[in-house]
Write a protein that holds these residues in place. Sequence first.
Motif, PDB file in Angstrom:
ATOM      1  N   GLU A  39       0.826  -1.207   0.000  1.00 18.12           N
ATOM      2  CA  GLU A  39       0.000   0.000   0.000  1.00 18.12           C
ATOM      3  C   GLU A  39       0.859   1.256   0.000  1.00 18.12           C
ATOM      4  N   VAL A  40       1.925   1.246   0.786  1.00 23.04           N
ATOM      5  CA  VAL A  40       2.798   2.421   0.829  1.00 23.04           C
ATOM      6  C   VAL A  40       3.514   2.606  -0.505  1.00 23.04           C
ATOM      7  N   SER A  41       3.982   1.492  -1.091  1.00 19.46           N
ATOM      8  CA  SER A  41       4.677   1.580  -2.359  1.00 19.46           C
ATOM      9  C   SER A  41       3.755   2.103  -3.455  1.00 19.46           C
ATOM     10  N   ALA A  42       2.501   1.678  -3.458  1.00 23.92           N
ATOM     11  CA  ALA A  42       1.539   2.160  -4.454  1.00 23.92           C
ATOM     12  C   ALA A  42       1.268   3.642  -4.283  1.00 23.92           C
ATOM     13  N   ALA A  43       1.233   4.114  -3.015  1.00 25.56           N
ATOM     14  CA  ALA A  43       0.972   5.529  -2.764  1.00 25.56           C
ATOM     15  C   ALA A  43       2.134   6.413  -3.196  1.00 25.56           C
ATOM     16  N   LEU A  44       3.358   5.851  -3.175  1.00 23.56           N
ATOM     17  CA  LEU A  44       4.530   6.645  -3.524  1.00 23.56           C
ATOM     18  C   LEU A  44       4.816   6.660  -5.015  1.00 23.56           C
ATOM     19  N   ARG A  45       4.213   5.777  -5.774  1.00 23.34           N
ATOM     20  CA  ARG A  45       4.436   5.765  -7.214  1.00 23.34           C
ATOM     21  C   ARG A  45       3.773   6.978  -7.849  1.00 23.34           C
ATOM     22  N   PRO A  46       4.296   7.428  -9.000  1.00 26.72           N
ATOM     23  CA  PRO A  46       3.688   8.587  -9.667  1.00 26.72           C
ATOM     24  C   PRO A  46       2.230   8.313 -10.029  1.00 26.72           C
ATOM     25  N   VAL A  47       1.455   9.383 -10.120  1.00 26.72           N
ATOM     26  CA  VAL A  47       0.042   9.247 -10.453  1.00 26.72           C
ATOM     27  C   VAL A  47      -0.127   8.637 -11.838  1.00 26.72           C
ATOM     28  N   THR A  48       0.825   8.890 -12.743  1.00 28.77           N
ATOM     29  CA  THR A  48       0.725   8.351 -14.094  1.00 28.77           C
ATOM     30  C   THR A  48       0.805   6.825 -14.122  1.00 28.77           C
ATOM     31  N   GLU A  49       1.253   6.192 -13.009  1.00 29.35           N
ATOM     32  CA  GLU A  49       1.298   4.734 -12.943  1.00 29.35           C
ATOM     33  C   GLU A  49       0.103   4.153 -12.187  1.00 29.35           C
ATOM     34  N   THR A  50      -0.439   4.906 -11.247  1.00 27.47           N
ATOM     35  CA  THR A  50      -1.501   4.375 -10.401  1.00 27.47           C
ATOM     36  C   THR A  50      -2.889   4.862 -10.803  1.00 27.47           C
ATOM     37  N   TRP A  51      -2.972   5.808 -11.740  1.00 23.21           N
ATOM     38  CA  TRP A  51      -4.260   6.390 -12.115  1.00 23.21           C
ATOM     39  C   TRP A  51      -5.141   5.355 -12.810  1.00 23.21           C
ATOM     40  N   LYS A  52      -6.409   5.338 -12.460  1.00 27.95           N
ATOM     41  CA  LYS A  52      -7.393   4.452 -13.079  1.00 27.95           C
ATOM     42  C   LYS A  52      -8.532   5.288 -13.636  1.00 27.95           C
ATOM     43  N   PRO A  53      -8.932   5.040 -14.890  1.00 28.14           N
ATOM     44  CA  PRO A  53     -10.010   5.844 -15.480  1.00 28.14           C
ATOM     45  C   PRO A  53     -11.347   5.576 -14.805  1.00 28.14           C
ATOM     46  N   LYS A  54     -12.101   6.650 -14.609  1.00 30.46           N
ATOM     47  CA  LYS A  54     -13.444   6.562 -14.046  1.00 30.46           C
ATOM     48  C   LYS A  54     -14.442   6.931 -15.141  1.00 30.46           C
ATOM     49  N   GLY A  55     -15.248   5.992 -15.524  1.00 30.46           N
ATOM     50  CA  GLY A  55     -16.172   6.220 -16.614  1.00 30.46           C
ATOM     51  C   GLY A  55     -15.675   5.578 -17.897  1.00 30.46           C
ATOM     52  N   GLU A  56     -16.388   5.795 -18.959  1.00 30.56           N
ATOM     53  CA  GLU A  56     -16.072   5.189 -20.245  1.00 30.56           C
ATOM     54  C   GLU A  56     -15.370   6.203 -21.143  1.00 30.56           C
ATOM     55  N   GLN A 159      -5.714  11.750  -9.034  1.00 32.95           N
ATOM     56  CA  GLN A 159      -6.674  10.677  -8.800  1.00 32.95           C
ATOM     57  C   GLN A 159      -8.096  11.090  -9.151  1.00 32.95           C
ATOM     58  N   SER A 160      -8.407  12.387  -9.088  1.00 27.66           N
ATOM     59  CA  SER A 160      -9.761  12.858  -9.391  1.00 27.66           C
ATOM     60  C   SER A 160      -9.869  13.480 -10.776  1.00 27.66           C
ATOM     61  N   SER A 161      -8.762  13.498 -11.540  1.00 19.77           N
ATOM     62  CA  SER A 161      -8.768  14.146 -12.848  1.00 19.77           C
ATOM     63  C   SER A 161      -9.276  13.195 -13.921  1.00 19.77           C
ATOM     64  N   PRO A 162      -9.986  13.708 -14.934  1.00 20.86           N
ATOM     65  CA  PRO A 162     -10.431  12.850 -16.045  1.00 20.86           C
ATOM     66  C   PRO A 162      -9.363  12.649 -17.109  1.00 20.86           C
ATOM     67  N   SER A 163      -8.163  13.227 -16.935  1.00 22.76           N
ATOM     68  CA  SER A 163      -7.111  13.113 -17.942  1.00 22.76           C
ATOM     69  C   SER A 163      -5.846  12.555 -17.303  1.00 22.76           C
ATOM     70  N   CYS A 164      -5.107  11.792 -18.097  1.00 27.53           N
ATOM     71  CA  CYS A 164      -3.860  11.205 -17.610  1.00 27.53           C
ATOM     72  C   CYS A 164      -3.051  10.713 -18.806  1.00 27.53           C
ATOM     73  N   ILE A 165      -1.784  10.411 -18.561  1.00 29.27           N
ATOM     74  CA  ILE A 165      -0.901   9.849 -19.579  1.00 29.27           C
ATOM     75  C   ILE A 165      -0.138   8.686 -18.965  1.00 29.27           C
ATOM     76  N   LYS A 166      -0.073   7.583 -19.693  1.00 29.09           N
ATOM     77  CA  LYS A 166       0.616   6.382 -19.220  1.00 29.09           C
ATOM     78  C   LYS A 166       1.782   6.081 -20.147  1.00 29.09           C
ATOM     79  N   PHE A 167       2.965   5.843 -19.561  1.00 27.91           N
ATOM     80  CA  PHE A 167       4.173   5.507 -20.311  1.00 27.91           C
ATOM     81  C   PHE A 167       4.358   3.990 -20.276  1.00 27.91           C
ATOM     82  N   HIS A 168       4.335   3.365 -21.427  1.00 30.86           N
ATOM     83  CA  HIS A 168       4.423   1.914 -21.507  1.00 30.86           C
ATOM     84  C   HIS A 168       5.877   1.458 -21.359  1.00 30.86           C
ATOM     85  N   ARG A 169       6.046   0.312 -20.731  1.00 26.87           N
ATOM     86  CA  ARG A 169       7.359  -0.323 -20.632  1.00 26.87           C
ATOM     87  C   ARG A 169       7.401  -1.458 -21.647  1.00 26.87           C
ATOM     88  N   GLU A 170       7.995  -1.169 -22.777  1.00 26.33           N
ATOM     89  CA  GLU A 170       7.999  -2.119 -23.891  1.00 26.33           C
ATOM     90  C   GLU A 170       9.093  -3.171 -23.700  1.00 26.33           C
TER      91      GLU A 170
END
Length: 534
Positions: A39-56, A159-170
């Motif tokens: 839980e602590v490790s997840a909280a310390l990661r950047p929002v761009t890694e932990t953000w989850k979309p809300k809605g479609e 966490q409450s924003s409708p926009s985000c960017i995710k960087f893929h690890r290829e």
Amino acid sequence: MVLPNPSIQSFLQKDSASLPTHPGRTVTWPSSDGFSLEEVSAALRPVTETWKPKGEYDDVQIGDLLPGPARVRFTGRIVNFSAFKDGSPRKTMLPQGFHFLVVKDHSGAIKLLATGVDNECLQLGKLVTVWGSFVAEFTPSFPVRVPFASAIVTVHPSQSSPSCIKFHRELPGSKEATLCRTPLDYDNGCPSSQIPGLMSLKAYLSSGHEGVVDPRIILCVSSVGPRKIVRPKVKPENVEIADLEMIEVSVFDETESCVLRLWEDKIPSAKSWIPGKTILLVTNPRCRPADKKTPHPELSIGITSMVEIDPEFAEADWLRKMAMARTRKESVYIPFPEDLWDSETAMDGPDSTRFTLADIDELARESPDHIFTGRLSLIILGVKIAEYWRKTQLCCTECCGVPLYANRPHAMCRNCLAERALALNPRIIGPLADETGCVAPGKLIWSDKAWTELLFGTGSYVEDGPSVKIENGDKVVKMEDANHNGAGCSWRGLTALDSNGIRSVEEQLQNSRITLVFGWPSEVSRLSVLGVEW
């Protein structure tokens, strides 16, 4: 009064544990605060890694985006960016705290203004997925024209924003590694499709950069130079101007070669570029013509440029094959191919066939994919051990696309500062000939065993006070103060010789007849020497 039970403070000890966080950072956190390590490790990661979309969100291609409010999701690759650097005295058009990115797929390109992005994630060619809630056609805060990009999306990850960017690890070979590599305005389904504005490097440097709208050039990386610090010669009074970092990347195509300069935030992008393999498709590059300070034209990446890494289309495939052939031809060192032949059978087996150079040439032309072994009886027509020893080029390898020479088996690369193991320079042995042909200097690939048997035969080291002797029949070579660390006879003993010892070995090899046990590898197309018989 003493309580019979321990107090609650005893359950809240101040023990600390190092937790894994974002790469490059470790955080010390109390281990008994009621939260688990996950839980602590997840909280310390950047929002761009932990953000989850809300809605479609609608999955769309970049070329289909329309101005206005809409929950959309699209995937593309970064082809340009300008990272915001806190505390930087440089003037910039970016709003405070924003990063500017240009992302493209096969259908179009779009500009992004993003916050909360780690600078380490920003690299050219990085695959990203963007969630947005509004597409704007124009923004007065950043009026920069980028080829193929007329819309802009603002991204504020939280966490409450409708926009985000995710960087893929290829991962190499994964499906993500092949996404969004088709150039814009190119049809992979049509063999005759051409990219508009594509020209050769020679044409661009001569006149293509003058008056041509959105010129495009395709380049191959030949080497990546070390970081350099550029200090301004003239500084205004009472104004602090920071030093700038820069690297020079050597690039070429079939017509010309030049230097591509990468500044500041673009430098980490070149870490993954492989000399002789990485292809760059550059749209609208900046060109610095030749002058008194720079005798040759130089390229750089401007705010209106686009750089596509390893694009997939016919011209890129052709340039990559041409670069690989040129690299093999000009390479100072080719590693010995391992596990292609049974060395013991080739050396001591009853079916070892004796070839001439003409036989090998004929067989290799008739069956280029055929792998075989045999024996060659050749005469050494020239030896240049002393010459390359005086040049400090007795051993060599390649690192970062740059030759690395030394007179010892190990040396440090000046670009990546890594310690590299070196091999003997194959050019120390001159032409080798038989009655049907000749092998040019440096065209053979020698194994460590073959080098040892060529230089010192199958003898062994004999300890003799402060010096060491190598005995092989009538040959005795004395090496002063050699340090073998109990490794036995090896070609590395040559690096411990003085000038007299070098000349002695050279004289014994000159005009000698030897038998080479060789293997023919189809992928390298050069004779590989497994062993030497005297």
